[in-house]
Design an enzyme around this catalytic site. Structure first.
Site, PDB file in Angstrom:
ATOM      1  N   SER A  24       0.833  -1.207   0.000  1.00 50.99           N
ATOM      2  CA  SER A  24       0.000   0.000   0.000  1.00 50.99           C
ATOM      3  C   SER A  24       0.864   1.251   0.000  1.00 50.99           C
ATOM      4  O   SER A  24       0.364   2.355   0.187  1.00 50.99           O
ATOM      5  CB  SER A  24      -0.902   0.008   1.238  1.00 50.99           C
ATOM      6  OG  SER A  24      -0.120  -0.079   2.415  1.00 50.99           O
ATOM      7  N   ASN A 111      -1.428  -2.336  13.806  1.00 57.91           N
ATOM      8  CA  ASN A 111      -2.883  -2.130  13.847  1.00 57.91           C
ATOM      9  C   ASN A 111      -3.269  -0.846  14.573  1.00 57.91           C
ATOM     10  O   ASN A 111      -4.106  -0.085  14.100  1.00 57.91           O
ATOM     11  CB  ASN A 111      -3.566  -3.339  14.506  1.00 57.91           C
ATOM     12  CG  ASN A 111      -3.312  -4.615  13.730  1.00 57.91           C
ATOM     13  OD1 ASN A 111      -2.799  -4.561  12.607  1.00 57.91           O
ATOM     14  ND2 ASN A 111      -3.637  -5.758  14.308  1.00 57.91           N
ATOM     15  N   THR A 156     -40.024  26.809  -7.862  1.00 53.46           N
ATOM     16  CA  THR A 156     -40.310  25.467  -7.344  1.00 53.46           C
ATOM     17  C   THR A 156     -40.617  24.639  -8.587  1.00 53.46           C
ATOM     18  O   THR A 156     -41.188  25.168  -9.550  1.00 53.46           O
ATOM     19  CB  THR A 156     -41.515  25.451  -6.376  1.00 53.46           C
ATOM     20  OG1 THR A 156     -42.688  25.810  -7.098  1.00 53.46           O
ATOM     21  CG2 THR A 156     -41.333  26.397  -5.206  1.00 53.46           C
ATOM     22  N   HIS A 157     -40.214  23.404  -8.600  1.00 54.09           N
ATOM     23  CA  HIS A 157     -40.346  22.547  -9.797  1.00 54.09           C
ATOM     24  C   HIS A 157     -39.656  23.180 -11.006  1.00 54.09           C
ATOM     25  O   HIS A 157     -40.034  22.931 -12.142  1.00 54.09           O
ATOM     26  CB  HIS A 157     -41.818  22.279 -10.134  1.00 54.09           C
ATOM     27  CG  HIS A 157     -42.643  21.850  -8.964  1.00 54.09           C
ATOM     28  ND1 HIS A 157     -42.876  20.536  -8.649  1.00 54.09           N
ATOM     29  CD2 HIS A 157     -43.269  22.580  -7.995  1.00 54.09           C
ATOM     30  CE1 HIS A 157     -43.623  20.465  -7.566  1.00 54.09           C
ATOM     31  NE2 HIS A 157     -43.867  21.689  -7.141  1.00 54.09           N
ATOM     32  N   SER A 278     -14.697  26.181 -26.563  1.00 49.24           N
ATOM     33  CA  SER A 278     -14.886  24.933 -27.299  1.00 49.24           C
ATOM     34  C   SER A 278     -13.850  24.870 -28.407  1.00 49.24           C
ATOM     35  O   SER A 278     -13.486  25.892 -28.983  1.00 49.24           O
ATOM     36  CB  SER A 278     -16.295  24.902 -27.889  1.00 49.24           C
ATOM     37  OG  SER A 278     -16.328  24.031 -29.000  1.00 49.24           O
ATOM     38  N   LYS A 284     -18.496  29.586 -28.060  1.00 54.68           N
ATOM     39  CA  LYS A 284     -18.781  28.975 -26.759  1.00 54.68           C
ATOM     40  C   LYS A 284     -17.925  29.508 -25.611  1.00 54.68           C
ATOM     41  O   LYS A 284     -16.727  29.737 -25.761  1.00 54.68           O
ATOM     42  CB  LYS A 284     -18.577  27.450 -26.834  1.00 54.68           C
ATOM     43  CG  LYS A 284     -19.594  26.709 -27.656  1.00 54.68           C
ATOM     44  CD  LYS A 284     -20.999  26.747 -27.055  1.00 54.68           C
ATOM     45  CE  LYS A 284     -21.149  25.832 -25.871  1.00 54.68           C
ATOM     46  NZ  LYS A 284     -21.122  24.419 -26.237  1.00 54.68           N
ATOM     47  N   ASN A 286     -17.875  27.989 -21.839  1.00 58.81           N
ATOM     48  CA  ASN A 286     -18.500  26.911 -21.068  1.00 58.81           C
ATOM     49  C   ASN A 286     -18.202  27.019 -19.573  1.00 58.81           C
ATOM     50  O   ASN A 286     -17.094  27.367 -19.182  1.00 58.81           O
ATOM     51  CB  ASN A 286     -18.021  25.554 -21.585  1.00 58.81           C
ATOM     52  CG  ASN A 286     -18.434  25.325 -23.025  1.00 58.81           C
ATOM     53  OD1 ASN A 286     -19.499  25.776 -23.453  1.00 58.81           O
ATOM     54  ND2 ASN A 286     -17.589  24.647 -23.779  1.00 58.81           N
ATOM     55  N   GLU A 291     -19.398  22.571 -13.892  1.00 65.50           N
ATOM     56  CA  GLU A 291     -19.755  21.226 -14.371  1.00 65.50           C
ATOM     57  C   GLU A 291     -18.888  20.156 -13.710  1.00 65.50           C
ATOM     58  O   GLU A 291     -19.365  19.089 -13.332  1.00 65.50           O
ATOM     59  CB  GLU A 291     -19.568  21.138 -15.884  1.00 65.50           C
ATOM     60  CG  GLU A 291     -20.553  21.971 -16.679  1.00 65.50           C
ATOM     61  CD  GLU A 291     -20.175  21.994 -18.150  1.00 65.50           C
ATOM     62  OE1 GLU A 291     -20.691  21.166 -18.907  1.00 65.50           O
ATOM     63  OE2 GLU A 291     -19.340  22.829 -18.535  1.00 65.50           O
ATOM     64  N   TYR A 318      -8.824  -5.948  13.781  1.00 67.51           N
ATOM     65  CA  TYR A 318      -8.257  -5.466  12.517  1.00 67.51           C
ATOM     66  C   TYR A 318      -8.356  -6.537  11.435  1.00 67.51           C
ATOM     67  O   TYR A 318      -8.148  -7.732  11.689  1.00 67.51           O
ATOM     68  CB  TYR A 318      -6.786  -5.054  12.705  1.00 67.51           C
ATOM     69  CG  TYR A 318      -6.151  -4.630  11.390  1.00 67.51           C
ATOM     70  CD1 TYR A 318      -6.326  -3.338  10.904  1.00 67.51           C
ATOM     71  CD2 TYR A 318      -5.422  -5.533  10.615  1.00 67.51           C
ATOM     72  CE1 TYR A 318      -5.787  -2.950   9.689  1.00 67.51           C
ATOM     73  CE2 TYR A 318      -4.875  -5.152   9.402  1.00 67.51           C
ATOM     74  CZ  TYR A 318      -5.064  -3.856   8.943  1.00 67.51           C
ATOM     75  OH  TYR A 318      -4.540  -3.477   7.729  1.00 67.51           O
ATOM     76  N   GLN A 323      -7.147  -1.723   4.849  1.00 73.43           N
ATOM     77  CA  GLN A 323      -6.138  -0.965   4.112  1.00 73.43           C
ATOM     78  C   GLN A 323      -6.762  -0.231   2.918  1.00 73.43           C
ATOM     79  O   GLN A 323      -6.250   0.780   2.473  1.00 73.43           O
ATOM     80  CB  GLN A 323      -5.054  -1.946   3.624  1.00 73.43           C
ATOM     81  CG  GLN A 323      -3.994  -1.356   2.748  1.00 73.43           C
ATOM     82  CD  GLN A 323      -2.861  -2.339   2.548  1.00 73.43           C
ATOM     83  OE1 GLN A 323      -2.174  -2.720   3.486  1.00 73.43           O
ATOM     84  NE2 GLN A 323      -2.662  -2.782   1.325  1.00 73.43           N
ATOM     85  N   LYS A 326      -7.877   3.850   2.630  1.00 80.43           N
ATOM     86  CA  LYS A 326      -7.077   5.044   2.389  1.00 80.43           C
ATOM     87  C   LYS A 326      -7.170   5.630   0.977  1.00 80.43           C
ATOM     88  O   LYS A 326      -7.314   6.855   0.848  1.00 80.43           O
ATOM     89  CB  LYS A 326      -5.639   4.802   2.835  1.00 80.43           C
ATOM     90  CG  LYS A 326      -5.532   4.915   4.365  1.00 80.43           C
ATOM     91  CD  LYS A 326      -4.196   4.553   4.913  1.00 80.43           C
ATOM     92  CE  LYS A 326      -3.970   3.069   4.999  1.00 80.43           C
ATOM     93  NZ  LYS A 326      -4.990   2.346   5.820  1.00 80.43           N
TER      94      LYS A 326
HETATM   95  N1  ARG Z   1      -1.080  -1.208   5.632  1.00 79.25           N
HETATM   96  C1  ARG Z   1      -1.965  -1.599   6.670  1.00 79.25           C
HETATM   97  C2  ARG Z   1      -3.276  -0.816   6.619  1.00 79.25           C
HETATM   98  O1  ARG Z   1      -3.329   0.151   5.947  1.00 79.25           O
HETATM   99  C3  ARG Z   1      -1.290  -1.357   7.978  1.00 79.25           C
HETATM  100  C4  ARG Z   1      -1.660  -2.305   9.065  1.00 79.25           C
HETATM  101  C5  ARG Z   1      -1.255  -3.684   8.728  1.00 79.25           C
HETATM  102  N2  ARG Z   1      -1.339  -4.550   9.839  1.00 79.25           N
HETATM  103  C6  ARG Z   1      -1.147  -5.835   9.692  1.00 79.25           C
HETATM  104  N3  ARG Z   1      -1.154  -6.559  10.721  1.00 79.25           N
HETATM  105  N4  ARG Z   1      -0.934  -6.365   8.510  1.00 79.25           N
HETATM  106  O2  ARG Z   1      -4.244  -1.169   7.206  1.00 79.25           O
END
Ligand code: ARG
Length: 487
Positions: A24, A111, A156-157, A278, A284, A286, A291, A318, A323, A326
């Site tokens: 990650s 964790n 309204t509407h 455009s 145009k 825009n 938007e 956990y 993960q 994020k």
């Molecule tokens: N990269 C993990 C997360 O975002 C961190 C925690 C991982 N913990 C584990 N025991 N594998 O959640």
């Protein structure tokens, strides 16, 4: 290939495809500063409690500082084999300070560490969003004050309904963003809780001092249940829910800006600096910014749904699934902030075509309700008056005229209660002026709402964009109303 801090029990190397799949780092490297700040507070506590030696704590803290600067300067090497930001920093710390680095993770688990980092991030970002919401409200209040006297049709509407003040309409958005601000301030309280010290899930055998860590990291409180602390992502869900609601508001404002800037409405002109052309149609201009804000709303909803789906039915405590929170959180946060700030920049540069707005408020029988109210005031029951007004509208429509364009004889033939005074009653300025019920569109109410908002938002009375100040002060008098819409 880097060694893994957890590979003691493993005899085979991780398959490269698994490393790539589970990594990650591309996402959570964004948490490096929060991770290091959390680790520094943790080290201080470990030293203070005698869990590690004070000198060891100092060494670790110094090393963490070096790593922070390295990452800030883009001199840090990331490697998918090291999974996430936590392991990258710990591994680099080993290179920097040697074996002492292996003490950093005492009384801690990834964790509670990732729960901490995410909370620090959400706390910081919530504050940033609140600041942007305050800035946007200020922009809206300034606009409302500047255009206090502009009259437009209320809908309204999406059908013309009754005349309103543009400033009342703008202040409606201020109310929405104020509620958003309150929602974020409220969820901030529940975000501001230290999870560190929960360790993997059950707490720890070391004599840690969680209150000290909370103080170091400026948390209001410490989590009460270690299992909950590492399982809980409510604060992410709340942030995303608040963000989604806020995007609803931004999308509604955007939609109106798109419509109002069309030739069909012609109520506003978006400044060149906030519009695009455009590639094929030379004429145009825009409203792409509006938007895109409208379009990006779906992205934030998607992030919210993704994390709800992710958290649904997860057993305690956990799980690695978490993960996946994020990328959604970061994207929604970036999107929301970008939308809030571009909106606050674009709005002041909009030209309101007040004459078009007022003209629109005088076409389409927006005074039919007031016509009925007039008859009610003269003693007729409202339902009957409603019927009379309806007849008047039908008659005027057949004549291709407005109600106030009918002669007194014509009006009298609809009801003998009608007198010369009706023409004054049917003027948009008068209709607005009479709507004094709390929260209604009268000048007096809107001025009070603007004043209240200025106080709440800490706005200086002599801030720029106040050229309507004189008319603002006079707007309570009917003389000022006569000025309305002439410009
Ligand atoms: N990269 C993990 C997360 O975002 C961190 C925690 C991982 N913990 C584990 N025991 N594998 O959640």
């Amino acid at each position: 290939m880097a060694e893994k801090p957890w590979d003691g029990r493993f005899s085979e190397k991780t398959d490269r495809s698994v490393e790539l799949f589970t990594s990650s780092i591309d996402i959570d490297k964004r948490l490096y500063a929060h991770d290091i700040d959390g680790s520094i507070a943790h080290c201080r506590m470990l030293g203070r409690q005698g869990i590690i030696a004070e000198e060891e704590a100092d060494t670790l803290i110094q090393g963490l500082g070096v790593i922070k600067r390295e990452i800030q300067r883009g001199r840090f090497e990331f490697d998918h084999a090291l999974e996430d930001i936590h392991m990258h920093i710990e591994t680099r710390l080993f290179q920097e300070v040697g074996k002492t680095a292996q003490k950093l993770h005492t009384a801690r688990s990834r964790n509670d560490q990732v729960a901490l980092d995410t909370r620090l991030y959400v706390r910081e970002q919530t504050q940033a969003v609140i600041d942007l919401l305050v800035a946007l409200q200020r922009v809206l209040v300034r606009l409302a004050e500047k255009h206090i006297d502009a009259i437009m049709p209320g809908y309204t509407h999406l059908q013309r309904a009754q005349p309103i003040l543009l400033s009342h309409h703008l202040m409606a958005y201020t109310e929405m963003f104020r509620r958003d601000e309150c929602r974020f301030s409220d969820s901030l309280k529940r975000t501001d809780v230290l999870p560190l010290g929960s360790a993997a899930l059950a707490g720890t055998t070391y004599p840690i001092d969680r209150l000290f860590v909370a103080e170091q990291l400026h948390f209001r409180e410490v989590s009460a249940n270690s299992i909950d602390a590492v399982s809980d992502r409510d604060f992410v869900l709340e942030f995303l829910s608040n963000a989604a609601i806020c995007m609803v508001h931004l999308s509604r404002l955007s939609e109106e800006l798109v419509m109002w800037s069309s030739m069909e409405f012609g109520f506003i002109e978006i400044s060149d600096a906030f519009a695009t052309g455009s590639s094929i149609m030379p004429q145009k201009k825009n409203p792409d910014v509006a938007e895109l804000v409208r379009g990006k709303t779906g992205r934030v909803f998607g992030a919210m749904i993704a994390v709800f789906t992710l958290m649904k039915s997860l057993p305690l405590a956990y799980n690695r699934d978490m993960q996946e929170d994020k990328p959604q959180l970061f994207d929604a946060c970036d999107t929301l902030k970008a939308c809030l700030s571009i909106m606050a920049r674009m709005l002041p540069a909009i030209r309101f075509r007040k004459e078009r707005m007022r003209e629109a408020a005088t076409r389409g029988f927006l005074n039919a309700t007031d016509f009925a109210d007039y008859l009610t005031a003269k003693g007729m029951a409202f339902r009957e008056a409603h019927g009379c007004a309806g007849k008047a509208v039908a008659y005027a429509l057949s004549q291709n005229r407005e109600l106030d364009e009918l002669s007194l004889e014509e009006l009298k033939s609809i009801s003998s209660l009608i007198g010369e005074d009706i023409y004054e009653v049917l003027k948009p300025e008068r209709m607005i002026e009479r709507r004094l019920s709390v929260g209604g569109t009268s000048f007096r109410n809107v001025l009070a709402a603007i004043n209240e908002a200025q106080g709440r938002l800490g706005m200086q009375p002599d801030e720029p964009a106040m050229e309507a100040n004189t008319s603002t002060k006079a707007a309570g008098s009917s003389a000022a109303h006569e000025e309305t819409g002439k410009g």
